[in-house]
Scaffold this motif. Sequence first.
Motif, PDB file in Angstrom:
ATOM      1  N   ASN A  79       0.835  -1.195   0.000  1.00  0.00           N
ATOM      2  CA  ASN A  79       0.000   0.000   0.000  1.00  0.00           C
ATOM      3  C   ASN A  79       0.879   1.257   0.000  1.00  0.00           C
ATOM      4  O   ASN A  79       2.116   1.167  -0.047  1.00  0.00           O
ATOM      5  CB  ASN A  79      -0.971  -0.021   1.183  1.00  0.00           C
ATOM      6  CG  ASN A  79      -0.265  -0.050   2.534  1.00  0.00           C
ATOM      7  OD1 ASN A  79       0.870   0.418   2.675  1.00  0.00           O
ATOM      8  ND2 ASN A  79      -0.935  -0.594   3.542  1.00  0.00           N
ATOM      9  N   ARG A  80       0.249   2.403   0.069  1.00  0.00           N
ATOM     10  CA  ARG A  80       0.998   3.663  -0.037  1.00  0.00           C
ATOM     11  C   ARG A  80       2.034   3.789   1.075  1.00  0.00           C
ATOM     12  O   ARG A  80       3.183   4.161   0.835  1.00  0.00           O
ATOM     13  CB  ARG A  80       0.042   4.856   0.019  1.00  0.00           C
ATOM     14  CG  ARG A  80       0.740   6.204  -0.134  1.00  0.00           C
ATOM     15  CD  ARG A  80      -0.237   7.349   0.003  1.00  0.00           C
ATOM     16  NE  ARG A  80      -1.320   7.260  -0.977  1.00  0.00           N
ATOM     17  CZ  ARG A  80      -2.352   8.096  -1.006  1.00  0.00           C
ATOM     18  NH1 ARG A  80      -2.464   9.061  -0.098  1.00  0.00           N
ATOM     19  NH2 ARG A  80      -3.281   7.962  -1.936  1.00  0.00           N
ATOM     20  N   SER A  81       1.644   3.477   2.302  1.00  0.00           N
ATOM     21  CA  SER A  81       2.567   3.577   3.426  1.00  0.00           C
ATOM     22  C   SER A  81       3.740   2.617   3.262  1.00  0.00           C
ATOM     23  O   SER A  81       4.895   2.969   3.567  1.00  0.00           O
ATOM     24  CB  SER A  81       1.817   3.275   4.731  1.00  0.00           C
ATOM     25  OG  SER A  81       2.696   3.235   5.826  1.00  0.00           O
ATOM     26  N   GLN A  82       3.491   1.428   2.782  1.00  0.00           N
ATOM     27  CA  GLN A  82       4.557   0.437   2.599  1.00  0.00           C
ATOM     28  C   GLN A  82       5.483   0.824   1.459  1.00  0.00           C
ATOM     29  O   GLN A  82       6.697   0.589   1.529  1.00  0.00           O
ATOM     30  CB  GLN A  82       3.929  -0.933   2.381  1.00  0.00           C
ATOM     31  CG  GLN A  82       3.295  -1.480   3.651  1.00  0.00           C
ATOM     32  CD  GLN A  82       2.213  -2.519   3.407  1.00  0.00           C
ATOM     33  OE1 GLN A  82       1.858  -2.804   2.256  1.00  0.00           O
ATOM     34  NE2 GLN A  82       1.681  -3.087   4.468  1.00  0.00           N
ATOM     35  N   GLY A 182      10.852  -2.900  11.070  1.00  0.00           N
ATOM     36  CA  GLY A 182      10.068  -4.109  11.223  1.00  0.00           C
ATOM     37  C   GLY A 182       9.193  -4.357  10.004  1.00  0.00           C
ATOM     38  O   GLY A 182       9.149  -5.480   9.477  1.00  0.00           O
ATOM     39  N   SER A 183       8.512  -3.310   9.544  1.00  0.00           N
ATOM     40  CA  SER A 183       7.695  -3.430   8.329  1.00  0.00           C
ATOM     41  C   SER A 183       8.573  -3.651   7.105  1.00  0.00           C
ATOM     42  O   SER A 183       8.217  -4.437   6.208  1.00  0.00           O
ATOM     43  CB  SER A 183       6.837  -2.177   8.147  1.00  0.00           C
ATOM     44  OG  SER A 183       5.861  -2.077   9.167  1.00  0.00           O
ATOM     45  N   ASP A 214      -1.109  -5.490  16.138  1.00  0.00           N
ATOM     46  CA  ASP A 214      -2.146  -5.135  15.167  1.00  0.00           C
ATOM     47  C   ASP A 214      -1.565  -4.633  13.849  1.00  0.00           C
ATOM     48  O   ASP A 214      -2.274  -4.583  12.842  1.00  0.00           O
ATOM     49  CB  ASP A 214      -3.091  -4.090  15.769  1.00  0.00           C
ATOM     50  CG  ASP A 214      -4.417  -4.034  15.050  1.00  0.00           C
ATOM     51  OD1 ASP A 214      -4.983  -5.109  14.773  1.00  0.00           O
ATOM     52  OD2 ASP A 214      -4.879  -2.920  14.738  1.00  0.00           O
ATOM     53  N   TYR A 215      -0.274  -4.244  13.828  1.00  0.00           N
ATOM     54  CA  TYR A 215       0.337  -3.756  12.580  1.00  0.00           C
ATOM     55  C   TYR A 215       0.274  -4.799  11.474  1.00  0.00           C
ATOM     56  O   TYR A 215       0.305  -4.451  10.281  1.00  0.00           O
ATOM     57  CB  TYR A 215       1.798  -3.365  12.835  1.00  0.00           C
ATOM     58  CG  TYR A 215       2.727  -4.541  13.025  1.00  0.00           C
ATOM     59  CD1 TYR A 215       3.425  -5.078  11.947  1.00  0.00           C
ATOM     60  CD2 TYR A 215       2.889  -5.139  14.270  1.00  0.00           C
ATOM     61  CE1 TYR A 215       4.267  -6.175  12.114  1.00  0.00           C
ATOM     62  CE2 TYR A 215       3.713  -6.231  14.441  1.00  0.00           C
ATOM     63  CZ  TYR A 215       4.400  -6.742  13.368  1.00  0.00           C
ATOM     64  OH  TYR A 215       5.211  -7.833  13.526  1.00  0.00           O
ATOM     65  N   LYS A 216       0.173  -6.067  11.835  1.00  0.00           N
ATOM     66  CA  LYS A 216       0.172  -7.123  10.823  1.00  0.00           C
ATOM     67  C   LYS A 216      -1.032  -7.008   9.896  1.00  0.00           C
ATOM     68  O   LYS A 216      -0.978  -7.443   8.739  1.00  0.00           O
ATOM     69  CB  LYS A 216       0.199  -8.500  11.491  1.00  0.00           C
ATOM     70  CG  LYS A 216       1.479  -8.747  12.283  1.00  0.00           C
ATOM     71  CD  LYS A 216       1.491 -10.082  12.994  1.00  0.00           C
ATOM     72  CE  LYS A 216       2.750 -10.250  13.831  1.00  0.00           C
ATOM     73  NZ  LYS A 216       2.821 -11.549  14.526  1.00  0.00           N
ATOM     74  N   SER A 217      -2.122  -6.421  10.395  1.00  0.00           N
ATOM     75  CA  SER A 217      -3.320  -6.310   9.572  1.00  0.00           C
ATOM     76  C   SER A 217      -3.177  -5.263   8.470  1.00  0.00           C
ATOM     77  O   SER A 217      -4.068  -5.123   7.632  1.00  0.00           O
ATOM     78  CB  SER A 217      -4.537  -5.984  10.446  1.00  0.00           C
ATOM     79  OG  SER A 217      -4.403  -4.721  11.057  1.00  0.00           O
ATOM     80  N   SER A 218      -2.053  -4.533   8.435  1.00  0.00           N
ATOM     81  CA  SER A 218      -1.837  -3.571   7.350  1.00  0.00           C
ATOM     82  C   SER A 218      -1.293  -4.237   6.093  1.00  0.00           C
ATOM     83  O   SER A 218      -1.191  -3.595   5.037  1.00  0.00           O
ATOM     84  CB  SER A 218      -0.878  -2.464   7.800  1.00  0.00           C
ATOM     85  OG  SER A 218       0.426  -2.984   8.027  1.00  0.00           O
ATOM     86  N   PHE A 219      -0.955  -5.522   6.184  1.00  0.00           N
ATOM     87  CA  PHE A 219      -0.463  -6.255   5.020  1.00  0.00           C
ATOM     88  C   PHE A 219      -1.638  -7.004   4.387  1.00  0.00           C
ATOM     89  O   PHE A 219      -2.231  -7.885   5.010  1.00  0.00           O
ATOM     90  CB  PHE A 219       0.650  -7.225   5.435  1.00  0.00           C
ATOM     91  CG  PHE A 219       1.909  -6.528   5.857  1.00  0.00           C
ATOM     92  CD1 PHE A 219       2.925  -6.272   4.944  1.00  0.00           C
ATOM     93  CD2 PHE A 219       2.073  -6.104   7.171  1.00  0.00           C
ATOM     94  CE1 PHE A 219       4.082  -5.602   5.330  1.00  0.00           C
ATOM     95  CE2 PHE A 219       3.223  -5.431   7.562  1.00  0.00           C
ATOM     96  CZ  PHE A 219       4.223  -5.187   6.637  1.00  0.00           C
TER      97      PHE A 219
END
Length: 239
Positions: A79-82, A182-183, A214-219
């Motif tokens: 996504n944009r952030s990634q 981490g990401s 909860d950061y995992k749900s951004s993938f």
Amino acid sequence: MTAASIRLYQTAEHPCGYWHDRAARDLVLDPRDSQLPSLYAGALAMGFRRSGEHVYRPYCAQCKACISVRIPVARFRPNRSQRRCLRRNQDIDVRVVAAERTTEHFVLYQRYLQSRHRHGGMDEARPSDFDAFLKCAWSPTRFLEMRRGGTLMGVAVTDCLPNALSAVYTYFEPDAAARSLGSFAILKQIEWAQRAGLEHLYLGYWIQDHPKMDYKSSFHPLEKLERGRWSNLDTSDRT
């Protein structure tokens, strides 16, 4: 893998590593069984995870918050952030090396724990603790190193299976929080799995609304394991 293939042990209750007011219990596959290396890939698909020589999954009577998740890497698009994370770390060189502890690895590991887990019982780690937690004699483990100008910035401990990678643990330079290493490590593990033609990157357990998980749900897409079946983690799960 069938229930008769390998012995299962149930641990005693112990303090939960995620919720301080809860007790936890695990199911552990027999670490002495010679079949464990060949059963490991199937165990991941059944919601187990490796820590040191042990392959376990939560088995808590009153709590089902820990949900196994994995990324189907062929369908993943950042996504944009990634994409910003990838651009921000263009000066980071990534390479896959043998899973061998060096002084450089251990010093960074200590710094990370002292920053992220101060007074949590892990911040006084010894070399033997590093080995017992991250290494495993029978596991096909590799270290994904992240370096900037030759300086070690992070390490993603990764298990390599015939059809998947498993992200075991990542530690990184605590003074470089703005880089989101981490990401970045997950994004590079996804690229690694894609190049190798693998199906999934296992991310361990996701806990909805937990600040460290909860950061995992951004993938996206992200698959969850519930009642023995894998399905997409949909928008309503991430509210």
